[in-house]
Design a protein around this motif. Structure first.
Motif: not given
Length: 123
Positions: A25-26, A28-29, A32-33, A37
């Motif tokens: 999850v980290v 994936e974030e 996106a950042l 993404e």
């Protein structure tokens, strides 16, 4: 070719193991950042994956600090047990500086070649 998860584990091995369940999850974030993404990892260059790994590793610093401070407070005795956590916290502070520099350098290296504007020669 190394995966983003491998790169994060190389940067912060203890912390990546500590937060193994939430690491995807980290990442994936962080992806996106970084502005990638929805792009498959296989389609990312090593430099882009490295930027994402740096961002993910930096995101792990705060929860890791919190964890180590809680553990340090649990340690009883003459303070010898606290030295390990003090060292870990010092390492995380140094890593934050290194990751901040690395992120800036990678973004700068990617930006000129990745403007999103087609290069056209005008005569």
């Amino acid at each position: 070719m190394a995966t983003i998860l491998d790169m994060v584990r190389n940067r912060l091995p203890d912390e990546a193991a500590l937060f193994a369940a939430s690491l995807p999850v980290v990442v994936e974030e962080a992806q996106a950042l970084a502005g990638y993404e929805g792009i498959a990892e296989a389609d990312l260059s090593t430099t882009r994956k490295s930027l994402i790994a740096d961002l993910a590793a930096k995101a792990l610093l705060l929860p890791a600090r919190s964890h180590y401070k809680k553990e340090m407070n649990k340690v009883e005795g003459d303070g010898a047990g606290k030295a390990e956590f003090v060292d870990k916290l010092k390492f995380l502070a140094e890593m934050e500086s290194a990751l901040t520099r690395s992120i800036a350098e990678r973004r700068q290296g990617i930006a000129p070649a990745d403007t999103g504007v087609a290069m056209i020669v005008v005569e």
